[in-house]
Scaffold this motif. Structure first.
Motif, PDB file in Angstrom:
ATOM      1  N   ARG A   1       0.807  -1.220   0.000  1.00 51.10           N
ATOM      2  CA  ARG A   1       0.000   0.000   0.000  1.00 51.10           C
ATOM      3  C   ARG A   1       0.842   1.273   0.000  1.00 51.10           C
ATOM      4  O   ARG A   1       0.400   2.308  -0.494  1.00 51.10           O
ATOM      5  CB  ARG A   1      -0.960  -0.014   1.192  1.00 51.10           C
ATOM      6  N   ARG A   2       2.036   1.195   0.543  1.00 53.71           N
ATOM      7  CA  ARG A   2       2.892   2.384   0.534  1.00 53.71           C
ATOM      8  C   ARG A   2       3.430   2.707  -0.854  1.00 53.71           C
ATOM      9  O   ARG A   2       3.997   3.774  -1.068  1.00 53.71           O
ATOM     10  CB  ARG A   2       4.043   2.194   1.527  1.00 53.71           C
ATOM     11  N   ALA A   3       3.252   1.783  -1.792  1.00 54.53           N
ATOM     12  CA  ALA A   3       3.676   2.056  -3.170  1.00 54.53           C
ATOM     13  C   ALA A   3       2.674   2.933  -3.901  1.00 54.53           C
ATOM     14  O   ALA A   3       2.991   3.506  -4.941  1.00 54.53           O
ATOM     15  CB  ALA A   3       3.854   0.740  -3.931  1.00 54.53           C
ATOM     16  N   VAL A   4       1.474   3.066  -3.371  1.00 60.62           N
ATOM     17  CA  VAL A   4       0.395   3.818  -4.025  1.00 60.62           C
ATOM     18  C   VAL A   4       0.321   5.222  -3.430  1.00 60.62           C
ATOM     19  O   VAL A   4       0.355   5.384  -2.214  1.00 60.62           O
ATOM     20  CB  VAL A   4      -0.958   3.090  -3.839  1.00 60.62           C
ATOM     21  N   TYR A   5       0.215   6.203  -4.290  1.00 60.03           N
ATOM     22  CA  TYR A   5       0.063   7.575  -3.787  1.00 60.03           C
ATOM     23  C   TYR A   5      -0.832   8.362  -4.742  1.00 60.03           C
ATOM     24  O   TYR A   5      -1.002   8.001  -5.906  1.00 60.03           O
ATOM     25  CB  TYR A   5       1.425   8.253  -3.627  1.00 60.03           C
ATOM     26  N   PRO A   6      -1.437   9.435  -4.271  1.00 61.87           N
ATOM     27  CA  PRO A   6      -2.368  10.198  -5.112  1.00 61.87           C
ATOM     28  C   PRO A   6      -1.642  11.100  -6.096  1.00 61.87           C
ATOM     29  O   PRO A   6      -0.473  11.453  -5.906  1.00 61.87           O
ATOM     30  CB  PRO A   6      -3.159  11.021  -4.094  1.00 61.87           C
ATOM     31  N   ARG A   7      -2.357  11.503  -7.139  1.00 59.45           N
ATOM     32  CA  ARG A   7      -1.829  12.501  -8.058  1.00 59.45           C
ATOM     33  C   ARG A   7      -1.716  13.844  -7.344  1.00 59.45           C
ATOM     34  O   ARG A   7      -2.353  14.073  -6.319  1.00 59.45           O
ATOM     35  CB  ARG A   7      -2.738  12.621  -9.279  1.00 59.45           C
ATOM     36  N   ALA A   8      -0.923  14.714  -7.919  1.00 62.48           N
ATOM     37  CA  ALA A   8      -0.717  16.036  -7.318  1.00 62.48           C
ATOM     38  C   ALA A   8      -2.054  16.752  -7.152  1.00 62.48           C
ATOM     39  O   ALA A   8      -2.873  16.786  -8.071  1.00 62.48           O
ATOM     40  CB  ALA A   8       0.220  16.864  -8.194  1.00 62.48           C
ATOM     41  N   GLY A   9      -2.264  17.303  -5.952  1.00 61.13           N
ATOM     42  CA  GLY A   9      -3.490  18.033  -5.680  1.00 61.13           C
ATOM     43  C   GLY A   9      -4.668  17.159  -5.316  1.00 61.13           C
ATOM     44  O   GLY A   9      -5.790  17.658  -5.174  1.00 61.13           O
ATOM     45  N   HIS A  10      -4.445  15.858  -5.169  1.00 62.06           N
ATOM     46  CA  HIS A  10      -5.525  14.921  -4.849  1.00 62.06           C
ATOM     47  C   HIS A  10      -5.207  14.173  -3.558  1.00 62.06           C
ATOM     48  O   HIS A  10      -4.073  14.197  -3.068  1.00 62.06           O
ATOM     49  CB  HIS A  10      -5.741  13.924  -5.987  1.00 62.06           C
TER      50      HIS A  10
END
Length: 455
Positions: A336-345
């Motif tokens: 799960r730490r490999a997943v991150y939101p797009r900028a501003g999200h």
């Protein structure tokens, strides 16, 4: 198309086929830059359209032609699943055979459609042009004729029209999800793989240096395979003389996961083998699988299917984003730490509250379940956990409740039964043994009264 996913450099639509719903003919043409705006205009028009797997067509249209498809009327793949929800029978070639009696029209082209991965390039550009266009035309004709047959079966009441409409809408929504994808950190994935590689090497060294490891090599010599279950069974039961707890259907000693978990506390070799296998699965199945499917833009775009599960639930592949580890905390964190939101999200979690339970209660009208649905002071999963593990109210905690919720309650909703859920709950009890012995109830566990009987 030149592959399964269009989100990599060089991919293109090679040829296109069109035809009338019931006219028995098709028009096929090789794609060219001059034709792209014309095709995009047609796809965006209100003209009704059918296809076999509209999500696939939608995805390639958006990426290669810059337009969504308007006017979807039918998907023969989804309709086939509505009419017969058994697995692996909704593909176009299988449906062409069973519905139209056409045994084979793809063997001359199939070798050119294979690729190393879902993002990889196939060899369709090398295929003989005439054979490729004929194959494309046959796809169109067979899809149209199958759609006609399916429509007649829906008219005859073999499946509800509302069902196919729901799947059509769902497929288009999931096409949005596929295209949006999930942003992942490839650098983090590579770092984690290196980290687990070192941990695997350390565990393997521990196995090799142990007395049991030396015995293993002595018995099997150059054929030593630390991942071989038959070899492990020979070492444990024939040489180390541990009692055989279970046997295979053929009567041989079993070293299934349940057996190994029970032996892990007694036998360091078994504990190390389990740790090594867990690390290898985490690195090879999850992290490597994710890394392989990440596009050049750093976005992982899985496939979502509505024609696989017999219960008509969605499923996922390449990779399976609906099977991210949750029970094992180390695996959960690593993935799960490999997943991150797009900028501003931001990443948020949205879940329907008891959707399956409420729908089923509308059907069977069981009074206890209706109470569970309508009375917020009750807790069906907690009460069922009390029954499954013979616990008292103050012994229940979140891990136990979550295990029974997925392993028994929802499994039963979706067609499982005691022969499957019983062993699964028993196996889970080994992982929950600390929770079962030392529980710490939450305030909510003690503030509600238990229902007379669980669902």
């Amino acid at each position: 198309t030149t592959g399964l996913k269009p989100n990599a450099p060089g991919h293109q639509i090679v040829c296109v086929g069109m035809g009338g719903w019931e006219e028995g003919h098709s028009v096929v043409f090789q794609m060219s830059p001059r034709l792209e705006p014309l095709l995009a205009e047609f796809l965006a028009s209100d003209c009704g359209k059918i296809a076999h797997n509209i999500a696939f067509e939608e995805r390639w249209s958006r990426v290669c032609l810059g337009t969504s498809v308007n006017g979807w009327r039918w998907d023969t793949m989804l309709a086939a699943h509505c009419l017969d929800n058994r697995g692996n029978i909704s593909g176009l070639k299988f449906q062409t055979y069973v519905q139209l009696g056409v045994a084979d029209y793809s063997s001359s082209i199939s070798p050119f459609l294979k690729a190393d991965s879902s993002l990889g390039m196939n060899r369709v550009l090398e295929a003989p042009r005439e054979k490729l266009l004929r194959y494309c035309g046959m796809d169109v004709i067979c899809t149209a004729q199958i759609a006609d047959i399916q429509g007649q079966r829906f008219d005859a009441g073999k499946a509800p029209w509302e069902g196919i409409q729901l799947l059509l809408e769902g497929a288009q929504t999931l096409a949005d999800d596929e295209e949006n994808g999930v942003v992942v950190d490839r650098t983090y994935i590579r770092q984690q793989k290196e980290h687990f590689k070192r941990r695997i090497a350390a565990v393997l060294q521990r196995i090799e240096d142990s007395p049991e490891g030396n015995l293993w090599r002595k018995v099997f010599g150059v054929k030593t395979n630390w991942n071989s279950n038959p070899q492990l069974a020979t070492i444990l039961f024939e040489h180390l003389k541990y009692r055989c707890l279970r046997t295979t259907p053929k009567g041989k000693p079993s070293v299934n996961e349940e057996t190994l978990n029970e032996l892990a506390d007694k036998v360091p070799l078994v504990s190390d083998i389990l740790e090594m296998r867990k690390l290898e699965k985490l690195s090879g199945t999850y992290l490597t699988g994710w890394e392989r499917e990440v596009g050049p833009d750093g976005v992982l775009r899985p496939f979502y299917h509505l024609n696989v599960a017999r219960t008509f639930r969605s499923s996922s592949s390449n990779p399976n984003m609906q099977n991210v580890p949750i029970r094992d905390k180390m695996a959960q964190r690593a993935c799960r730490r490999a997943v991150y939101p797009r900028a501003g999200h931001h990443l948020v979690e949205v879940d329907y509250s008891g959707a399956e339970v409420r729908v089923s209660a509308c059907v069977h009208k069981d009074p206890n379940m209706i109470t569970y649905v309508t009375d917020k002071s009750t807790d069906m999963h907690r009460d069922t956990a009390l029954d499954c593990y013979k616990l008292e109210l103050d012994e229940i905690n979140k891990p136990i409740r979550r295990t029974v919720k997925g392993g028994y309650v929802f499994a039963s909703f979706y067609g499982s039964y005691w022969a499957n859920t019983g062993p699964d709950l028993w196996k889970a009890s080994a992982e929950l043994k600390t929770c079962l012995l030392y529980t710490s109830p939450s305030p909510r566990d003690l503030s509600t009264s238990r229902m007379p009987s669980s669902a």
